[in-house]
Write a protein that holds these residues in place. Structure first.
Motif, PDB file in Angstrom:
ATOM      1  N   SER A   9       3.875 -21.513  20.151  1.00 41.17           N
ATOM      2  CA  SER A   9       4.615 -20.394  19.575  1.00 41.17           C
ATOM      3  C   SER A   9       4.735 -19.256  20.572  1.00 41.17           C
ATOM      4  CB  SER A   9       3.883 -19.903  18.315  1.00 41.17           C
ATOM      5  OG  SER A   9       4.420 -18.690  17.827  1.00 41.17           O
ATOM      6  N   THR A  11       3.951 -15.560  21.394  1.00 40.22           N
ATOM      7  CA  THR A  11       2.631 -14.971  21.126  1.00 40.22           C
ATOM      8  C   THR A  11       2.726 -13.456  21.119  1.00 40.22           C
ATOM      9  OG1 THR A  11       1.534 -16.890  22.071  1.00 40.22           O
ATOM     10  CG2 THR A  11       0.268 -14.850  21.957  1.00 40.22           C
ATOM     11  N   TRP A  65       8.727 -11.153  17.988  1.00 36.08           N
ATOM     12  CA  TRP A  65       7.375 -11.544  17.572  1.00 36.08           C
ATOM     13  C   TRP A  65       7.158 -11.490  16.058  1.00 36.08           C
ATOM     14  CZ3 TRP A  65       6.759  -7.889  21.996  1.00 36.08           C
ATOM     15  CH2 TRP A  65       6.650  -8.583  23.205  1.00 36.08           C
ATOM     16  N   ALA A  68       5.754 -14.780  15.105  1.00 35.13           N
ATOM     17  CA  ALA A  68       4.746 -15.356  15.994  1.00 35.13           C
ATOM     18  C   ALA A  68       3.620 -15.987  15.187  1.00 35.13           C
ATOM     19  CB  ALA A  68       4.187 -14.282  16.930  1.00 35.13           C
ATOM     20  N   ILE A  70       0.817 -16.971  16.922  1.00 41.16           N
ATOM     21  CA  ILE A  70      -0.363 -16.709  17.743  1.00 41.16           C
ATOM     22  C   ILE A  70      -0.424 -15.207  18.032  1.00 41.16           C
ATOM     23  CG2 ILE A  70      -1.563 -17.202  19.914  1.00 41.16           C
ATOM     24  CD1 ILE A  70       0.074 -19.835  20.040  1.00 41.16           C
ATOM     25  N   LEU A  72      -2.461 -12.420  20.408  1.00 39.52           N
ATOM     26  CA  LEU A  72      -3.270 -12.258  21.618  1.00 39.52           C
ATOM     27  C   LEU A  72      -3.765 -10.824  21.663  1.00 39.52           C
ATOM     28  CD1 LEU A  72      -4.263 -13.235  24.442  1.00 39.52           C
ATOM     29  CD2 LEU A  72      -1.998 -12.577  25.316  1.00 39.52           C
ATOM     30  N   VAL A 133       2.827 -12.918  29.053  1.00 41.93           N
ATOM     31  CA  VAL A 133       3.619 -12.566  27.873  1.00 41.93           C
ATOM     32  C   VAL A 133       4.488 -11.346  28.166  1.00 41.93           C
ATOM     33  CG1 VAL A 133       3.466 -11.716  25.499  1.00 41.93           C
ATOM     34  CG2 VAL A 133       2.052 -13.636  26.218  1.00 41.93           C
ATOM     35  N   GLU A 140       6.412 -19.518  25.302  1.00 42.63           N
ATOM     36  CA  GLU A 140       5.466 -19.964  24.288  1.00 42.63           C
ATOM     37  C   GLU A 140       4.107 -20.312  24.898  1.00 42.63           C
ATOM     38  OE1 GLU A 140       8.177 -21.968  20.842  1.00 42.63           O
ATOM     39  OE2 GLU A 140       7.885 -23.159  22.653  1.00 42.63           O
ATOM     40  N   ILE A 141       3.076 -20.029  24.148  1.00 41.29           N
ATOM     41  CA  ILE A 141       1.712 -20.444  24.465  1.00 41.29           C
ATOM     42  C   ILE A 141       1.363 -21.574  23.505  1.00 41.29           C
ATOM     43  CG2 ILE A 141      -0.726 -19.743  24.289  1.00 41.29           C
ATOM     44  CD1 ILE A 141       0.084 -17.004  25.341  1.00 41.29           C
TER      45      ILE A 141
END
Length: 198
Positions: A9, A11, A65, A68, A70, A72, A133, A140-141
């Motif tokens: 996704s 992040t 986002w 999102a 995820i 972080l 990011v 995506e991460i």
């Protein structure tokens, strides 16, 4: 709870340390026993103005986002009072994984009991992910619980540690009650031996 295998996704970066559970979900929204509907109050005092309008530059209000899966962030995420509702709000909003150098211990326990994965990575790894990011915000991460690693947009892998029983519970999507009920026959046999049931 929903099994957690792998999430890929965009992040949402939230570079703030020591975010406590009252900031995640203010106490005034904890008047429910339902796990659904709390996502609209996630980070309420940061996401909304006093008149109810959105704070345009808050990360989860920005179009990129808003969906999102995820988050972080910085160290000690979820510190403060024991508040399972905070995790319910994250889950209801759609957050499946949180990457941070450290977490409030009770908060982390509440996460895994509700299918949200707290991913502990070093400060250096989190800082590098923040840079990526910032450079490629739509990249995506990937958080892969089957392989216990986070893959950055650059392709760099960051392994993370997680207890085997917690990992297995998340992979299977079975909460404490579900896992206990798997031993229903053995529990009943024990109760019979103790003369508690016929």
């Amino acid at each position: 709870m929903k099994p957690f295998l792998k999430v890929k996704s965009v992040t949402a970066p939230l570079p703030i340390s020591h975010i406590d559970t009252d900031q995640i979900l203010p106490a005034r929204y904890m008047k429910t026993l339902s796990r659904s509907g709390l996502g609209k109050h996630l980070f309420h005092d940061w996401r909304f103005e006093a008149d109810g309008s959105e704070v345009a530059d808050f990360v989860l209000n920005r179009p990129l986002w808003r969906n999102a899966e995820i988050l972080l962030t910085h160290e000690n995420f979820g510190c403060g009072s024991s508040r399972e509702h905070a995790v319910w709000a994250l889950d209801d909003f759609g957050i499946r994984a949180i990457i941070a150098p450290s977490f409030g211990s009770i908060f982390a326990t509440n996460c895994v009991k509700n299918g949200v994965l707290p991913v502990p990575l070093s400060w250096a790894a989190c800082a590098q992910l923040m840079k990526e990011v910032a450079t490629l915000p739509d990249a995506e991460i990937t958080v892969d619980l089957t392989e216990t690693r986070v893959t950055a947009p650059s392709g760099t892998d960051y392994p993370f540690d997680i207890q085997a029983d917690i990992r297995n519970a998340l992979l299977s999507g079975k909460d404490d009650i579900s896992r206990t009920l798997e031993h229903d026959d053995a529990l009943a046999a024990f109760e019979r031996r103790q003369g508690r049931i016929q």
